[in-house]
Each structure stands twice: as structure tokens, then as C-alpha cells.
Design a protein around this motif. Structure first.
Motif, PDB file in Angstrom:
ATOM      1  N   UNK A 191      26.134  14.609  31.899  1.00 25.47           N
ATOM      2  CA  UNK A 191      26.261  13.131  32.508  1.00 25.47           C
ATOM      3  C   UNK A 191      25.505  12.130  31.451  1.00 25.47           C
ATOM      4  N   UNK A 192      24.557  12.565  30.740  1.00 27.94           N
ATOM      5  CA  UNK A 192      23.966  11.587  29.730  1.00 27.94           C
ATOM      6  C   UNK A 192      25.031  11.758  28.379  1.00 27.94           C
ATOM      7  N   UNK A 193      25.826  12.479  28.281  1.00 25.97           N
ATOM      8  CA  UNK A 193      26.669  12.602  27.216  1.00 25.97           C
ATOM      9  C   UNK A 193      27.773  11.518  27.514  1.00 25.97           C
ATOM     10  N   UNK A 194      28.442  11.933  28.643  1.00 27.03           N
ATOM     11  CA  UNK A 194      29.545  11.049  29.149  1.00 27.03           C
ATOM     12  C   UNK A 194      29.066   9.498  29.338  1.00 27.03           C
ATOM     13  N   UNK A 195      27.802   9.175  29.736  1.00 23.30           N
ATOM     14  CA  UNK A 195      27.267   7.761  29.795  1.00 23.30           C
ATOM     15  C   UNK A 195      27.159   7.163  28.421  1.00 23.30           C
ATOM     16  N   UNK A 196      26.767   8.240  27.347  1.00 21.96           N
ATOM     17  CA  UNK A 196      26.682   7.341  26.063  1.00 21.96           C
ATOM     18  C   UNK A 196      27.953   7.239  25.605  1.00 21.96           C
ATOM     19  N   UNK A 197      28.797   8.106  25.769  1.00 21.14           N
ATOM     20  CA  UNK A 197      30.362   7.929  25.131  1.00 21.14           C
ATOM     21  C   UNK A 197      30.732   6.569  25.872  1.00 21.14           C
ATOM     22  N   UNK A 198      30.716   6.608  27.316  1.00 20.48           N
ATOM     23  CA  UNK A 198      31.234   5.278  28.020  1.00 20.48           C
ATOM     24  C   UNK A 198      30.712   3.961  27.197  1.00 20.48           C
ATOM     25  N   UNK A 199      29.151   3.890  27.068  1.00 20.03           N
ATOM     26  CA  UNK A 199      28.590   2.602  26.481  1.00 20.03           C
ATOM     27  C   UNK A 199      28.985   2.414  25.082  1.00 20.03           C
ATOM     28  N   UNK A 200      29.157   3.480  24.170  1.00 16.90           N
ATOM     29  CA  UNK A 200      29.756   3.501  22.683  1.00 16.90           C
ATOM     30  C   UNK A 200      31.361   2.762  22.855  1.00 16.90           C
ATOM     31  N   UNK A 201      31.919   3.304  23.596  1.00 15.36           N
ATOM     32  CA  UNK A 201      33.439   2.753  23.682  1.00 15.36           C
ATOM     33  C   UNK A 201      33.492   1.286  24.117  1.00 15.36           C
ATOM     34  N   UNK A 202      32.421   0.879  24.964  1.00 14.91           N
ATOM     35  CA  UNK A 202      32.846  -0.632  25.285  1.00 14.91           C
ATOM     36  C   UNK A 202      32.033  -1.318  24.106  1.00 14.91           C
ATOM     37  N   UNK A 203      31.312  -0.644  23.396  1.00 17.93           N
ATOM     38  CA  UNK A 203      30.809  -1.553  22.108  1.00 17.93           C
ATOM     39  C   UNK A 203      31.781  -1.679  21.066  1.00 17.93           C
ATOM     40  N   UNK A 204      32.461  -0.344  20.724  1.00 13.76           N
ATOM     41  CA  UNK A 204      33.244  -0.171  19.833  1.00 13.76           C
ATOM     42  C   UNK A 204      34.597  -0.996  19.947  1.00 13.76           C
ATOM     43  N   UNK A 205      35.164  -1.034  21.023  1.00 14.84           N
ATOM     44  CA  UNK A 205      36.504  -1.551  21.374  1.00 14.84           C
ATOM     45  C   UNK A 205      36.725  -2.976  20.887  1.00 14.84           C
ATOM     46  N   UNK A 206      35.931  -3.662  21.215  1.00 15.44           N
ATOM     47  CA  UNK A 206      36.157  -5.304  20.746  1.00 15.44           C
ATOM     48  C   UNK A 206      36.227  -5.180  19.179  1.00 15.44           C
TER      49      UNK A 206
END
Length: 264
Positions: free
Chosen positions: A13-28
Motif C-alpha cells: 500500500x505504501x509503495x503504490x501510494x508513493x507511485x501514485x503521488x510521484x505520477x501526479x507530480x511527474x506528469x505535468x
């Protein structure tokens, strides 16, 4: 001996949450003309790398404060912890800078130096590979594909991949070329994405060197959970203090032959 994945649900759960947050930052920042700075080793780094790593560290630090963290951009925290997260916020910054969606965010969990969990996340295409030691790799995507390596019957029929010719330094180059002459075809580029393709049966072998722990740690559970194997060029388990060589192969039956060609 206690099970290092006894808290697997919490760790995942921690790994997936971290990946989700990182994706939101990187995408823009993708194809947005961001500026790159050169690090001491001449590799580029951007605001996307730094911001995403800070966010990953924040998620892990909040959820698992007793775990160590090693990241490409901001070093190591709690180096003596039995559990250590190893992260590369943008693996393939050159691809990111040139608008190619073949980079990825890598998040790994090591227990006593051994990778037990790994995520490859491609925030533009929406693909995610999830590997947990002892379990089958999961591929989460709207695109076609199913996790599982290809049982390529021989090196002569194999697709070999490597990120770039310039990483093949010194005596690594002739050794790699010996392997390249034995395969059907060679393709360049891909960074961590190539390992995801190997886990989907699209690539058969990847041989690279000068790899840092954050470059390979997350890949091991993904590749091996898909049926492949990852070692150094001598066939030894990958280690934090290893020589930086990495060999990934979809059909483990071809490993010994590949290692012989890569031998010094």
C-alpha cells in the motif's frame, strides 16, 4: 526466521501510494520544456526528479518511519535499517527530457539487502508492473499485455536490449558484443521500460553495466515474478556493493550460456 513480507499489505500500500503521488507530480512536466541540470557524473536531473523523490520519501516516511530510504537524488536515510526503500523517481531522465514515454518511476523495498518488492510505474501510458517476491508479477494497464516472460528457445532467436552504447565502458563492451553476436536482434533504448517489456515477453535479454542500486532494485521482483531471472554478468545475485553489471533474461534456461559469453 521471520517472514520479511509479513506486513506485505502495508508495504505494498505504501509503495503504490508513493507511485501514485510521484505520477501526479511527474506528469505535468512531461513535454513541458523543463530545464535540466547536470549532476557530477554529467547525467541530467530536473525538477520532476527532485520533486517526485521528495514526495516518495514523504509518503514512506509517514507510513513506515523506521524504514531506511536510498534515493538517487537525496542519498540515504537510516542506512542500518533492515528494511530499506530504494527509489529512482525518473529512471530514464534523457527519455523524459526528449518526450519519450520510456522512462519510469522505480520503487523497491529491500530486506537485508535483498529486493522483496518492486514497482515500475510509467505515469504517461498508465502502465504499472508490481512484483512481490514469491508471487506472480501483476501488470496493471489499459494497454494490451499480460505479465509473463517468453520462453525463448535459444539465444539465436532472442531479442537483446540495452539502454545506450555509451554505458558499455572498458572491457564491458567486447563482452557485450560477444553476446550481441549470438542473438537474433539488438534494440537500443528503454531504460527501466525495457525490463517491463521483458516481463511481458516482448524482450528476451537485457545486458547492461554501470547500474546503480536504484537502477535495478525494483526490477528484480518484477522480472523474476514474471518467470525470468536477474543476476550480474557472472550469474551472481545482484548486491548493493556489486560491480554494476546487470543481466535480465526471460528464459532462465539460457542464463548460463549468456553468462559464458559475457565472461571476462
Amino acid at each position: 526466521m521471520s517472514d520479511p513480507l509479513a506486513q506485505k499489505t502495508q508495504f505494498l500500500a505504501a509503495a503504490q501510494a508513493a507511485a501514485d503521488v510521484a505520477a501526479c507530480i511527474v506528469r505535468p512536466f512531461f513535454r513541458a520544456g523543463v530545464r535540466a541540470d547536470d549532476k557530477a557524473d554529467a547525467s541530467p536531473v530536473t525538477i520532476a526528479d527532485r520533486s517526485a523523490e521528495r514526495a516518495i520519501r514523504a509518503v514512506i516516511g509517514e507510513r513506515l518511519p523506521h524504514h531506511g530510504i536510498m534515493g538517487e537524488e537525496f542519498g540515504t536515510e537510516q542506512p542500518d535499517a533492515a528494511y530499506r526503500w530504494v527509489i529512482d523517481p525518473v529512471d530514464g531522465t534523457r527519455a523524459f527530457l526528449t518526450g519519450r514515454p520510456t522512462f519510469g518511476t522505480l520503487i523497491a523495498l529491500l530486506h537485508d539487502g535483498v529486493p522483496v518488492l518492486g514497482i515500475i510505474d510509467q505515469p504517461i501510458t498508465g502502465e504499472r508492473w508490481i512484483g512481490v517476491r514469491g508471487e506472480a508479477t501483476r501488470y496493471v494497464s489499459r494497454l494490451a499485455g499480460q505479465a509473463g516472460t517468453r520462453l525463448c528457445p535459444s539465444l539465436a532467436q532472442a531479442e537483446l536490449s540495452c539502454t545506450a552504447p555509451e554505458i558499455l565502458e572498458g572491457d564491458y563492451r567486447p563482452r557485450w558484443e560477444a553476446l550481441s553476436r549470438a542473438v537474433k536482434r539488438v534494440s537500443w533504448g528503454g531504460d527501466c521500460y525495457a525490463y517491463g517489456l521483458l516481463a511481458l515477453g516482448q524482450v528476451d535479454i537485457i545486458a547492461e553495466c554501470t547500474m546503480k542500486p536504484w537502477d535495478w532494485a525494483a526490477l528484480v521482483p518484477v522480472v523474476e515474478g514474471a518467470g525470468g531471472r536477474m543476476t550480474d554478468w557472472a550469474g551472481r545475485p545482484l548486491r548493493l556493493d556489486g560491480d554494476g553489471s546487470v543481466l535480465a533474461i526471460g528464459n532462465p534456461a539460457l542464463m548460463d550460456q549468456a553468462c559464458r559469453l559475457l565472461a571476462k
